[in-house]
Design an enzyme around this catalytic site. Structure first.
Site, PDB file in Angstrom:
ATOM      1  N   ARG A   1      42.152  33.736  24.875  1.00  0.00           N
ATOM      2  CA  ARG A   1      42.551  34.948  24.143  1.00  0.00           C
ATOM      3  C   ARG A   1      43.607  34.529  23.120  1.00  0.00           C
ATOM      4  NH1 ARG A   1      46.525  38.710  24.186  1.00  0.00           N
ATOM      5  NH2 ARG A   1      45.956  40.896  23.972  1.00  0.00           N
TER       6      ARG A   1
ATOM      7  N   LYS B   1      52.996  32.711  22.724  1.00  0.00           N
ATOM      8  CA  LYS B   1      53.936  33.224  23.730  1.00  0.00           C
ATOM      9  C   LYS B   1      55.263  32.468  23.719  1.00  0.00           C
ATOM     10  CE  LYS B   1      50.668  35.830  26.396  1.00  0.00           C
ATOM     11  NZ  LYS B   1      49.841  36.033  27.580  1.00  0.00           N
TER      12      LYS B   1
HETATM   13  N1  HH2 Z   1      48.516  38.707  26.979  1.00  0.00           N
HETATM   14  C1  HH2 Z   1      48.948  39.758  26.270  1.00  0.00           C
HETATM   15  C2  HH2 Z   1      48.274  40.989  26.344  1.00  0.00           C
HETATM   16  N2  HH2 Z   1      47.169  41.127  27.094  1.00  0.00           N
HETATM   17  N3  HH2 Z   1      45.570  40.211  28.556  1.00  0.00           N
HETATM   18  C3  HH2 Z   1      45.110  39.172  29.261  1.00  0.00           C
HETATM   19  N4  HH2 Z   1      44.003  39.309  30.013  1.00  0.00           N
HETATM   20  N5  HH2 Z   1      45.739  37.950  29.237  1.00  0.00           N
HETATM   21  C4  HH2 Z   1      46.868  37.743  28.512  1.00  0.00           C
HETATM   22  O1  HH2 Z   1      47.417  36.603  28.548  1.00  0.00           O
HETATM   23  C5  HH2 Z   1      47.391  38.838  27.752  1.00  0.00           C
HETATM   24  C6  HH2 Z   1      46.703  40.080  27.802  1.00  0.00           C
HETATM   25  C7  HH2 Z   1      50.149  39.625  25.399  1.00  0.00           C
HETATM   26  O2  HH2 Z   1      49.789  39.324  24.074  1.00  0.00           O
HETATM   27  P1  HH2 Z   1      49.694  40.388  22.873  1.00  0.00           P
HETATM   28  O3  HH2 Z   1      48.566  41.326  23.099  1.00  0.00           O
HETATM   29  O4  HH2 Z   1      49.661  39.685  21.573  1.00  0.00           O
HETATM   30  O5  HH2 Z   1      51.087  41.121  22.912  1.00  0.00           O
HETATM   31  P2  HH2 Z   1      51.525  42.587  23.311  1.00  0.00           P
HETATM   32  O6  HH2 Z   1      51.265  42.753  24.777  1.00  0.00           O
HETATM   33  O7  HH2 Z   1      52.979  42.614  22.939  1.00  0.00           O
HETATM   34  O8  HH2 Z   1      50.694  43.569  22.512  1.00  0.00           O
END
Ligand code: HH2
Length: 260
Positions: free
Chosen positions: A239, A203
């Protein structure tokens, strides 16, 4: 928990696994690396991301979930009840909802009907605008109060208490100082008595601490440091995008702990 983003626009790996076979192969690599759960998502929640229509999101995630659920536990990262239902029909057993069941009127009833584990995540605002001007008087107390309120609402709608997970939502409507305060006081969220999921992997605040880590995939060291801090605070799962490296870091941490 390993991240499988079947999206064109996720902040760290958008477009790499949009193709179903690439996403399935990536999921298998994460399982081989030691993931216990795969979190499959078809809509990015990064700041400024464009919403995806329900049918398009289902078409992205369902074939991937169907293939990976044969090999491991799968969670679906969605705010839409219809996507959660389709994911469950394909083999998912956990619903990761970044809106903590606030997106649709039937979100909580759907989680209750599915009888699944559900992750309730804190977010201030909504993905498009959440990083504009996040504000808290006491971020840890406000996130804890929100999560308890959402857990109570889920239970009132029929979700079993033991199915509920909480997540502080690192980066979701939070400045670097807010994220750091939450990480420093994660034990207060763990003390609420629900399993806590923690996601700081790659992040952007990590790139503010280390100015040389401007690119998301240059943030492995920071991601590992955050995962270790969370593990020490007693979270139930982290995660992450880099499963193999995280498993190794957590294993060394646990081995040192046993030698104490
Ligand atoms: N962070 C992201 C997405 N989903 N869900 C939970 N429960 N906790 C988190 O910290 C979280 C999440 C963001 O990461 P990523 O999926 O890699 O990115 P994007 O939302 O751009 O797909």
């Amino acid at each position: 928990m390993g991240v499988v983003n079947v999206t064109p626009d996720s902040f760290s790996d958008g477009g790499r696994y949009l193709d179903h076979s690439a996403a399935i192969a990536h999921g298998r690599t994460l399982i081989a690396g030691g993931a216990d759960i795969l979190d499959v998502g078809g809509e990015s929640t990064r700041p400024g991301a464009e919403p995806v229509a329900e049918a398009g999101e289902i078409a992205r995630v369902v074939p991937v979930i169907g293939a990976l659920a044969e090999a491991t536990r799968v969670s679906v990262d969605t705010m839409k009840p219809a996507v959660a239902r389709a994911a469950f029909a394909a083999g998912a057993s956990m619903w990761n909802d970044v809106t903590a069941l606030r997106h649709a009127r039937d979100s909580a009833a759907t989680a209750a009907a599915l009888g699944c584990d559900v992750v309730l995540m804190h977010m201030q605002g909504e993905p498009r605008t959440m990083q504009a001007a996040p504000r808290y008087d006491d971020v840890v107390a406000e996130v804890a109060a929100f999560l308890i309120e959402r857990a109570d609402a889920a239970i009132a709608a029929g979700v079993a208490r033991e199915r509920i997970w909480l997540d502080p939502g690192i980066g979701f409507g939070k400045t670097m100082a807010h994220n750091l305060a939450l990480i420093a006081h994660l034990d207060r969220l763990v003390a609420l008595g629900f399993p806590v999921l923690f996601g700081a992997s790659r992040k952007s605040f990590l790139g503010r601490i280390d100015a040389k880590a401007a690119a998301a995939d240059d943030r492995l060291g920071g991601s590992l440091a955050a995962a270790l801090a969370a593990a020490r605070a007693g979270v139930a799962a982290v995660r992450v995008h880099d499963v193999r490296e995280t498993v190794q870091a957590l294993s060394v941490e646990a081995a040192v702990g046993q030698a104490r």
